[in-house]
Structure formats: C-alpha cells, structure tokens
Design a protein around this motif. Structure first.
Motif, PDB file in Angstrom:
ATOM      1  N   LEU A  84       0.818  -1.211   0.000  1.00 40.92           N
ATOM      2  CA  LEU A  84       0.000   0.000   0.000  1.00 40.92           C
ATOM      3  C   LEU A  84       0.854   1.265   0.000  1.00 40.92           C
ATOM      4  O   LEU A  84       0.546   2.240  -0.685  1.00 40.92           O
ATOM      5  N   ARG A 102     -11.912   0.653  -1.061  1.00 41.75           N
ATOM      6  CA  ARG A 102     -11.283  -0.644  -0.765  1.00 41.75           C
ATOM      7  C   ARG A 102     -11.978  -1.750  -1.540  1.00 41.75           C
ATOM      8  O   ARG A 102     -13.201  -1.875  -1.527  1.00 41.75           O
ATOM      9  N   ASP A 106      -7.580  -5.523  -1.552  1.00 46.56           N
ATOM     10  CA  ASP A 106      -6.919  -4.536  -0.683  1.00 46.56           C
ATOM     11  C   ASP A 106      -7.011  -5.036   0.755  1.00 46.56           C
ATOM     12  O   ASP A 106      -7.754  -4.501   1.585  1.00 46.56           O
ATOM     13  N   ARG A 110      -8.743  -1.616   8.693  1.00 46.19           N
ATOM     14  CA  ARG A 110      -9.281  -0.258   8.624  1.00 46.19           C
ATOM     15  C   ARG A 110      -8.318   0.770   9.193  1.00 46.19           C
ATOM     16  O   ARG A 110      -8.245   1.902   8.706  1.00 46.19           O
ATOM     17  N   TRP A 113      -5.645   1.369   6.597  1.00 49.94           N
ATOM     18  CA  TRP A 113      -6.241   2.119   5.495  1.00 49.94           C
ATOM     19  C   TRP A 113      -6.349   3.601   5.837  1.00 49.94           C
ATOM     20  O   TRP A 113      -5.905   4.466   5.080  1.00 49.94           O
ATOM     21  N   TRP A 117      -4.428   6.713   3.915  1.00 50.79           N
ATOM     22  CA  TRP A 117      -5.158   7.627   3.035  1.00 50.79           C
ATOM     23  C   TRP A 117      -5.737   8.844   3.745  1.00 50.79           C
ATOM     24  O   TRP A 117      -6.108   9.817   3.090  1.00 50.79           O
ATOM     25  N   THR A 121     -12.601   3.596   5.412  1.00 47.24           N
ATOM     26  CA  THR A 121     -12.968   2.823   4.220  1.00 47.24           C
ATOM     27  C   THR A 121     -14.328   3.232   3.677  1.00 47.24           C
ATOM     28  O   THR A 121     -14.607   3.024   2.490  1.00 47.24           O
ATOM     29  N   ASP A 136     -17.287   0.883   1.150  1.00 47.21           N
ATOM     30  CA  ASP A 136     -16.444  -0.290   1.329  1.00 47.21           C
ATOM     31  C   ASP A 136     -17.240  -1.547   0.992  1.00 47.21           C
ATOM     32  O   ASP A 136     -18.382  -1.700   1.440  1.00 47.21           O
ATOM     33  N   GLU A 140     -10.521  -7.188   5.629  1.00 45.99           N
ATOM     34  CA  GLU A 140      -9.120  -7.595   5.649  1.00 45.99           C
ATOM     35  C   GLU A 140      -8.921  -9.008   5.110  1.00 45.99           C
ATOM     36  O   GLU A 140      -7.843  -9.353   4.623  1.00 45.99           O
TER      37      GLU A 140
END
Length: 267
Positions: A84, A102, A106, A110, A113, A117, A121, A136, A140
């Motif tokens: 990522l 997501r 991916d 959370r 993520w 970003w 999500t 989302d 995972e």
C-alpha cells in the motif's frame, strides 16, 4: 445604452444572477476519471508499467482537456498489505487529487487504510452542488460484502439537497455479473433516492458498459491492471454540465478511444 466588449464582459455575472444564460451549449463545470483494478504488486504482471501508463494518461487528460480529480475504485493492490505504501508513493506522481475505495484484494485493516489515506474505508465528499459517496465492499480477509446500508442511508440523507450524487462501490450489489453479490437493500436505497445519478463499479475486469435497475445506471470501467479482463486497459470519464446534464464514457487510450457513451440528466 451601448456596451463595449469589456463592459459587456463585466455585465455577464449580473445577468447570471438574474437567471439569464448566454446562448450556446451548456458549460462544463466538472470532469473526473474513474479507474479500478490496478492490482499493484500482482505476480507475473507488469504492474509498474500499467501504473506508469495510467498516470501518464490521466496527467494528459488534466493538461489537454482538464481533470478535476480521479477515483480509484478498488483493488488498488494485490493482497500484500505492505504494497500500500509503495502504491501511494507511485500515485503521488498524478497532477490531480485522487480518492480511493477498498476492494477485495486490498487486504489491509481499517486502521492501516485510514492511516495511509487519511479517511476511513467508508467516506464521502462534496464538490459544489454534487456529492461523491465511496463505500467499502470488502474486509481484511478479502471477502465479498454488501456495503453498510445504515451508513449509506445516512450519507444519502446528508446530501439530499445536492443536485446529484455519484456512488462508488468496488463490488456490484447485484448478480448481473460473474462476480457480483446480491444486495437488495442497497439497490433499493440507491434506486429510491431521487438525486442519485449513477453508481460506478470495478471488480469485474471484463465489464466496461452499464446495467440499468430501477431507472438508475450502474457503470463499469474494465481494468487498468491485473491479469485478465477486457482486451484493452483504460478508464472512465464523467463530465458534468451547468444545465444539470452529465455524460460518461469508457476511454481506451490506445484505439477507438470513446466507448459506451451515456448521457444523463439531473434529478
């Protein structure tokens, strides 16, 4: 009263406030791209070249035609969470802002993520009179999941006064395709919300057209990476005009570029 050209140009904003529009075609007020399924890091694929190509194409869009932002609609990486950061570094070469959803490949938590970003999500944003909801559809483990209907209902209500809402979900909430899943509650929410204009999907690499349900269009953008799908790698363009109309089409940068043109109207 006589206006020279300079005076007339100064007078145009006042005319606009009074509800007058200048003659001619509607003006473009926003233009953005949707791309998905880059699968950064997938073994036995030339994923670096795929991303270099897409970045070059989108930067050209910005330079030549204008591009406000891009949305990467899932399967950003291919399973391995450590990819990522490298992907984020690669995408920083874009000359436009970008947003991500997501997908099932991916496979990061959370917290990772959001730490990468800067948003969860499930997230949304608004630009002017239009809203963009990014949901989302996995976890995972990489499972295929319906979007959180309670969250989606809340977001749709939040933007009920907007001229239009565009929704982005990696996995299709219907079994129209080989890899979609049945999410009737989600479809009902989307189709009964008047100002939802369209929903966009990735995931099904072999799909670059549209489906219709409940009078609402659902669009696909093929793929720009990965090991299977449409014979070309490309992306989708959406253009919004000041008369509340909008268009979208799939773009093949290497041949016969404009595919599956759709013209839409506001609420």
């Amino acid at each position: 009263m006589f206006f020279d050209r300079r005076s007339f140009l100064r007078f145009i904003p006042a005319l606009s406030l009074l509800g007058f529009r200048s003659p001619g075609p509607p003006a473009l007020i926003s233009r953005f791209a949707v791309a998905s399924d880059g699968h950064y890091g997938q073994p036995d694929t030339d994923y670096l070249a795929f991303h270099n190509d897409l970045i070059r194409w989108l930067n050209q869009e910005k330079l030549q035609k204008g591009l406000e932002f891009a949305i990467f609609n899932g399967d950003l990486i291919h399973d391995e969470p450590t990819l990522l950061y490298d992907l984020k570094t690669t995408l920083k070469r874009l000359t436009v802002p970008f947003f991500v959803t997501r997908g099932n490949h991916d496979r990061v938590g959370r917290d990772v993520w959001e730490g990468t970003w800067g948003y969860p999500t499930n997230h949304s944003f608004a630009r002017g009179e239009y809203a963009f909801i990014l949901g989302d559809t996995s976890n995972e483990k990489g499972e295929y999941l319906c979007p959180d209907a309670a969250w989606l209902r809340q977001e749709l209500a939040k933007y009920s006064a907007k001229k239009g809402i565009f929704v982005f979900l990696h996995i299709t909430p219907a079994t129209w395709t080989a890899h979609g899943i049945d999410c009737p509650e989600v479809r009902e929410l989307l189709e009964k919300t008047p100002n939802v204009l369209a929903t966009f999907h990735g995931h099904d690499h072999d799909q670059d057209g549209q489906k219709l349900s409940g009078g609402k269009p659902y669009f696909f953008d093929g793929h720009f990476g990965g090991s299977w799908g449409t014979a070309y790698k490309g992306y989708r363009i959406v253009e919004i005009y000041d008369d509340a109309t909008w268009t979208t089409y799939q773009y093949n940068p290497t041949a016969a570029p404009v595919l599956n043109l759709y013209r839409g109207k506001g609420e």
